[in-house]
Design a protein around this motif. Structure first.
Motif, short mmCIF file in Angstrom:
data_model
loop_
_atom_site.label_atom_id
_atom_site.label_comp_id
_atom_site.label_asym_id
_atom_site.label_seq_id
_atom_site.Cartn_x
_atom_site.Cartn_y
_atom_site.Cartn_z
N MET A 1 64.49 74.69 36.59
CA MET A 1 63.44 74.00 35.83
C MET A 1 62.37 73.47 36.79
SD MET A 1 63.79 70.71 33.31
CE MET A 1 64.74 71.41 31.99
N LEU A 2 61.12 73.73 36.45
CA LEU A 2 60.01 73.26 37.30
C LEU A 2 59.92 71.74 37.24
CD1 LEU A 2 57.52 74.79 38.79
CD2 LEU A 2 56.20 73.97 36.84
N LYS A 3 59.81 71.12 38.41
CA LYS A 3 59.75 69.65 38.47
C LYS A 3 58.32 69.22 38.77
CE LYS A 3 64.50 69.39 40.15
NZ LYS A 3 64.73 70.87 40.14
N VAL A 4 57.77 68.41 37.87
CA VAL A 4 56.36 68.02 37.97
C VAL A 4 56.25 66.50 38.11
CG1 VAL A 4 54.10 68.09 36.82
CG2 VAL A 4 55.72 70.00 36.53
N GLY A 5 55.52 66.05 39.12
CA GLY A 5 55.24 64.63 39.28
C GLY A 5 53.89 64.32 38.65
N LEU A 6 53.85 63.25 37.86
CA LEU A 6 52.60 62.83 37.21
C LEU A 6 52.22 61.47 37.77
CD1 LEU A 6 50.43 62.95 34.85
CD2 LEU A 6 52.15 61.82 33.42
N THR A 7 51.02 61.35 38.30
CA THR A 7 50.61 60.07 38.89
C THR A 7 49.13 59.80 38.64
OG1 THR A 7 50.90 58.68 40.86
CG2 THR A 7 50.03 60.91 41.23
N GLY A 8 48.72 58.59 39.01
CA GLY A 8 47.33 58.16 38.83
C GLY A 8 47.28 56.67 39.08
N GLY A 9 46.14 56.17 39.47
CA GLY A 9 46.00 54.74 39.72
C GLY A 9 46.10 53.94 38.43
N ILE A 10 46.22 52.63 38.55
CA ILE A 10 46.26 51.75 37.38
C ILE A 10 45.02 52.00 36.52
CG2 ILE A 10 45.19 49.81 38.65
CD1 ILE A 10 46.95 47.93 36.95
N GLY A 11 45.22 52.09 35.20
CA GLY A 11 44.09 52.28 34.28
C GLY A 11 43.51 53.69 34.26
N SER A 12 44.20 54.64 34.89
CA SER A 12 43.64 56.00 34.97
C SER A 12 43.86 56.81 33.69
CB SER A 12 44.27 56.76 36.15
OG SER A 12 45.66 56.90 35.96
N GLY A 13 44.84 56.39 32.88
CA GLY A 13 45.16 57.15 31.67
C GLY A 13 46.46 57.94 31.80
N LYS A 14 47.21 57.66 32.83
CA LYS A 14 48.47 58.37 33.09
C LYS A 14 49.46 58.23 31.93
CE LYS A 14 51.04 56.43 36.05
NZ LYS A 14 52.03 56.03 35.02
N SER A 15 49.57 57.03 31.38
CA SER A 15 50.51 56.79 30.27
C SER A 15 50.12 57.60 29.04
CB SER A 15 50.57 55.30 29.91
OG SER A 15 50.97 54.57 31.04
#
Length: 199
Positions: A1-15
């Protein structure tokens, strides 16, 4: 299974991205939840925190006194390093275990705010960065949480710079426009990652 990290600074819209990926049937592991679980009552990490920071780090009900601890480490890099030396090995262990438990999808996503800061890049086959201007991060977080602008600026300074995050990215979601412009990009990302995973 491909493992993907999702990130971004606070308030970037990551959630927003993480929530939408869930609706597409993608397993999403929340690293913040994992981080909270390692310091629950009865966990080894909590005992180690008390040994290092003292009884004040506990509430009367035996739970971690997060507000007190946050104050201790906020302006003290040495104290923050001591805390992270305790918690991060356990967080990493739990993340790896949670990733290993996933099945039945082409790829999984770990929503991990401090991916770059804590050097988690090697855990992932692909890294998605949700990107916007620093001024937008500040404005959106103030609007969302009603937080103090100075506090948010402090959090932003403690996070990696925008340039550092983008340097780690294999995929970038541009959230400098209205939120509705983000969804077609996430749909395209989903197709790209599914393809990458050999679906």
């Amino acid at each position: 299974m491909l493992k993907v990290g999702l990130t971004g600074g606070i308030g970037s819209g990551k959630s927003t991205v993480a929530k939408y990926l869930k609706t597409l049937g993608v397993p999403v592991i929340d690293a913040d939840q994992v981080a909270r679980s390692v310091v629950e009552p009865g966990q080894v990490a909590l005992r180690e925190i008390v040994e290092v920071f003292g009884e004040s780090s506990l509430r009367s009900n035996g739970e971690l006194n997060r507000e007190w601890l946050r104050e201790q480490v906020f302006d003290d890099p040495a104290a923050r390093a001591r805390l992270e030396a305790i918690t991060h090995p356990y967080i990493r262990q739990r993340l790896l275990a949670a990733m290993a438990e996933q099945s039945g999808a082409n790829y999984l996503v770990v929503d991990i705010p401090l991916l770059v800061e804590k050097g988690y890049q090697s855990l992932f086959d692909a890294i998605v960065v949700v990107d916007c201007e620093p001024e937008q991060q500040l404005e959106r977080t103030v609007q969302r949480d009603g937080s103090d602008a100075a506090l948010i600026k402090g959090i932003m300074q403690a996070q990696s710079s925008r340039a550092e995050r983008l340097k780690s990215a294999t995929h970038i979601l541009d959230n400098r426009s209205v939120q509705d412009a983000l969804y077609p990009q996430i749909n395209q990302l989903h197709r790209d990652l599914s393809l990458l995973a050999g679906a």
